[in-house]
Design a protein around this motif. Sequence first.
Motif, PDB file in Angstrom:
ATOM      1  N   VAL A  78      56.770  31.407  31.856  1.00 59.44           N
ATOM      2  CA  VAL A  78      56.147  32.775  31.608  1.00 59.44           C
ATOM      3  C   VAL A  78      54.767  32.820  32.573  1.00 59.44           C
ATOM      4  O   VAL A  78      54.013  31.815  32.655  1.00 59.44           O
ATOM      5  CB  VAL A  78      55.686  33.072  30.247  1.00 59.44           C
ATOM      6  CG1 VAL A  78      55.017  34.240  29.998  1.00 59.44           C
ATOM      7  CG2 VAL A  78      56.944  33.125  29.219  1.00 59.44           C
ATOM      8  N   LEU A  79      54.598  34.232  32.948  1.00 64.80           N
ATOM      9  CA  LEU A  79      53.456  34.288  33.929  1.00 64.80           C
ATOM     10  C   LEU A  79      52.971  35.741  33.332  1.00 64.80           C
ATOM     11  O   LEU A  79      53.580  36.552  33.131  1.00 64.80           O
ATOM     12  CB  LEU A  79      53.755  34.867  35.306  1.00 64.80           C
ATOM     13  CG  LEU A  79      52.827  34.925  36.348  1.00 64.80           C
ATOM     14  CD1 LEU A  79      51.679  34.051  36.621  1.00 64.80           C
ATOM     15  CD2 LEU A  79      53.516  35.710  37.577  1.00 64.80           C
ATOM     16  N   ASN A  80      51.646  35.542  33.224  1.00 56.46           N
ATOM     17  CA  ASN A  80      50.768  36.975  32.817  1.00 56.46           C
ATOM     18  C   ASN A  80      50.502  37.433  34.044  1.00 56.46           C
ATOM     19  O   ASN A  80      49.659  37.132  34.855  1.00 56.46           O
ATOM     20  CB  ASN A  80      49.565  36.526  31.921  1.00 56.46           C
ATOM     21  CG  ASN A  80      48.725  37.766  31.342  1.00 56.46           C
ATOM     22  OD1 ASN A  80      48.394  38.488  32.095  1.00 56.46           O
ATOM     23  ND2 ASN A  80      48.948  37.852  30.154  1.00 56.46           N
ATOM     24  N   PHE A  81      50.823  38.857  34.246  1.00 58.18           N
ATOM     25  CA  PHE A  81      50.793  39.764  35.336  1.00 58.18           C
ATOM     26  C   PHE A  81      50.015  40.841  34.790  1.00 58.18           C
ATOM     27  O   PHE A  81      50.436  41.722  33.985  1.00 58.18           O
ATOM     28  CB  PHE A  81      51.935  39.858  36.101  1.00 58.18           C
ATOM     29  CG  PHE A  81      51.789  40.709  37.412  1.00 58.18           C
ATOM     30  CD1 PHE A  81      51.969  40.297  38.500  1.00 58.18           C
ATOM     31  CD2 PHE A  81      51.621  42.101  37.348  1.00 58.18           C
ATOM     32  CE1 PHE A  81      51.879  40.832  39.746  1.00 58.18           C
ATOM     33  CE2 PHE A  81      51.681  42.812  38.569  1.00 58.18           C
ATOM     34  CZ  PHE A  81      51.845  42.101  39.571  1.00 58.18           C
ATOM     35  N   ASP A  82      48.812  41.098  35.260  1.00 61.00           N
ATOM     36  CA  ASP A  82      47.921  42.196  34.851  1.00 61.00           C
ATOM     37  C   ASP A  82      48.193  42.551  33.161  1.00 61.00           C
ATOM     38  O   ASP A  82      48.286  43.664  32.780  1.00 61.00           O
ATOM     39  CB  ASP A  82      48.613  43.624  35.511  1.00 61.00           C
ATOM     40  CG  ASP A  82      47.996  43.528  37.076  1.00 61.00           C
ATOM     41  OD1 ASP A  82      47.052  42.968  37.184  1.00 61.00           O
ATOM     42  OD2 ASP A  82      48.617  44.302  37.887  1.00 61.00           O
ATOM     43  N   GLY A  83      47.961  41.488  32.438  1.00 63.71           N
ATOM     44  CA  GLY A  83      47.868  41.580  31.060  1.00 63.71           C
ATOM     45  C   GLY A  83      49.195  41.581  30.305  1.00 63.71           C
ATOM     46  O   GLY A  83      49.061  41.701  29.144  1.00 63.71           O
ATOM     47  N   ARG A  84      50.279  41.408  31.173  1.00 64.03           N
ATOM     48  CA  ARG A  84      51.553  41.579  30.410  1.00 64.03           C
ATOM     49  C   ARG A  84      52.383  40.398  30.815  1.00 64.03           C
ATOM     50  O   ARG A  84      52.307  39.826  31.995  1.00 64.03           O
ATOM     51  CB  ARG A  84      52.460  42.772  30.830  1.00 64.03           C
ATOM     52  CG  ARG A  84      53.552  42.973  30.262  1.00 64.03           C
ATOM     53  CD  ARG A  84      54.314  44.440  30.484  1.00 64.03           C
ATOM     54  NE  ARG A  84      55.504  44.440  29.528  1.00 64.03           N
ATOM     55  CZ  ARG A  84      56.342  45.346  29.773  1.00 64.03           C
ATOM     56  NH1 ARG A  84      56.235  46.175  30.964  1.00 64.03           N
ATOM     57  NH2 ARG A  84      57.510  45.315  29.213  1.00 64.03           N
ATOM     58  N   GLU A  85      52.947  39.855  30.032  1.00 63.15           N
ATOM     59  CA  GLU A  85      53.949  38.791  29.978  1.00 63.15           C
ATOM     60  C   GLU A  85      55.418  38.767  30.870  1.00 63.15           C
ATOM     61  O   GLU A  85      56.029  39.718  30.277  1.00 63.15           O
ATOM     62  CB  GLU A  85      54.091  37.808  28.875  1.00 63.15           C
ATOM     63  CG  GLU A  85      52.796  37.284  28.376  1.00 63.15           C
ATOM     64  CD  GLU A  85      53.003  36.041  27.338  1.00 63.15           C
ATOM     65  OE1 GLU A  85      53.926  36.043  26.736  1.00 63.15           O
ATOM     66  OE2 GLU A  85      51.971  35.520  27.203  1.00 63.15           O
ATOM     67  N   TYR A  86      55.574  38.148  31.842  1.00 63.86           N
ATOM     68  CA  TYR A  86      56.903  38.091  32.368  1.00 63.86           C
ATOM     69  C   TYR A  86      57.476  36.999  32.593  1.00 63.86           C
ATOM     70  O   TYR A  86      56.776  35.851  32.737  1.00 63.86           O
ATOM     71  CB  TYR A  86      56.527  38.821  33.871  1.00 63.86           C
ATOM     72  CG  TYR A  86      56.388  40.369  33.940  1.00 63.86           C
ATOM     73  CD1 TYR A  86      57.262  41.263  34.006  1.00 63.86           C
ATOM     74  CD2 TYR A  86      54.877  40.714  33.549  1.00 63.86           C
ATOM     75  CE1 TYR A  86      56.718  42.668  34.032  1.00 63.86           C
ATOM     76  CE2 TYR A  86      54.504  42.057  33.860  1.00 63.86           C
ATOM     77  CZ  TYR A  86      55.561  42.898  33.867  1.00 63.86           C
ATOM     78  OH  TYR A  86      55.165  44.505  33.936  1.00 63.86           O
ATOM     79  N   LEU A  87      58.924  36.890  32.918  1.00 60.19           N
ATOM     80  CA  LEU A  87      59.550  35.426  32.780  1.00 60.19           C
ATOM     81  C   LEU A  87      59.717  35.248  34.410  1.00 60.19           C
ATOM     82  O   LEU A  87      60.091  36.380  34.928  1.00 60.19           O
ATOM     83  CB  LEU A  87      60.834  35.733  32.036  1.00 60.19           C
ATOM     84  CG  LEU A  87      61.684  34.487  32.217  1.00 60.19           C
ATOM     85  CD1 LEU A  87      61.092  33.401  31.364  1.00 60.19           C
ATOM     86  CD2 LEU A  87      63.174  34.783  31.416  1.00 60.19           C
ATOM     87  N   ILE A  88      59.473  34.233  35.036  1.00 58.96           N
ATOM     88  CA  ILE A  88      60.048  33.853  36.314  1.00 58.96           C
ATOM     89  C   ILE A  88      61.141  33.707  36.408  1.00 58.96           C
ATOM     90  O   ILE A  88      61.743  32.763  35.770  1.00 58.96           O
ATOM     91  CB  ILE A  88      59.015  32.907  36.689  1.00 58.96           C
ATOM     92  CG1 ILE A  88      57.601  33.058  36.804  1.00 58.96           C
ATOM     93  CG2 ILE A  88      59.480  32.524  38.251  1.00 58.96           C
ATOM     94  CD1 ILE A  88      56.790  32.106  37.038  1.00 58.96           C
ATOM     95  N   THR A  89      62.001  34.472  37.094  1.00 54.47           N
ATOM     96  CA  THR A  89      63.570  34.213  37.263  1.00 54.47           C
ATOM     97  C   THR A  89      63.792  33.556  38.470  1.00 54.47           C
ATOM     98  O   THR A  89      64.902  33.101  38.511  1.00 54.47           O
ATOM     99  CB  THR A  89      64.174  35.564  37.183  1.00 54.47           C
ATOM    100  OG1 THR A  89      63.698  36.358  38.020  1.00 54.47           O
ATOM    101  CG2 THR A  89      64.191  36.309  35.679  1.00 54.47           C
ATOM    102  N   ASP A  90      62.999  33.680  39.472  1.00 58.35           N
ATOM    103  CA  ASP A  90      63.309  32.882  40.664  1.00 58.35           C
ATOM    104  C   ASP A  90      62.011  32.850  41.483  1.00 58.35           C
ATOM    105  O   ASP A  90      61.243  33.618  41.134  1.00 58.35           O
ATOM    106  CB  ASP A  90      64.222  33.823  41.418  1.00 58.35           C
ATOM    107  CG  ASP A  90      64.700  32.922  42.802  1.00 58.35           C
ATOM    108  OD1 ASP A  90      64.992  31.811  42.789  1.00 58.35           O
ATOM    109  OD2 ASP A  90      64.793  33.763  43.814  1.00 58.35           O
TER     110      ASP A  90
END
Length: 107
Positions: A78-90
Amino acid sequence: MTFKEAIQDDIKGVFLNFDEFGEYHKLNGQKTLIIIDENELTEREKKMKGVDGELYNRQFLFYVAAEDFGPLPAPGRVLNFDGREYLITDAADESGIYSINLEAVRS
């Protein structure tokens, strides 16, 4: 100077130049210069369409200098990008520039 050395010099001077393409975003709380590539993401989404019959609402691809980001992240992290969490898919190392594909984490 070798070609590989020239590429390394161009990472921030040309490819990730704030005046030309780059923009600052917060990655895990750190202000970092990146490039968001909407065109490449569109091409990757076309390839993914129909694989499992589902597309996620928010996906995007960005480029960041390896030296600014740190170790290449593993897919599934998981990466926090500008305050929102995203899953790294690649994630891939492209000669000192990482291309990282993110997908919104479902809540």
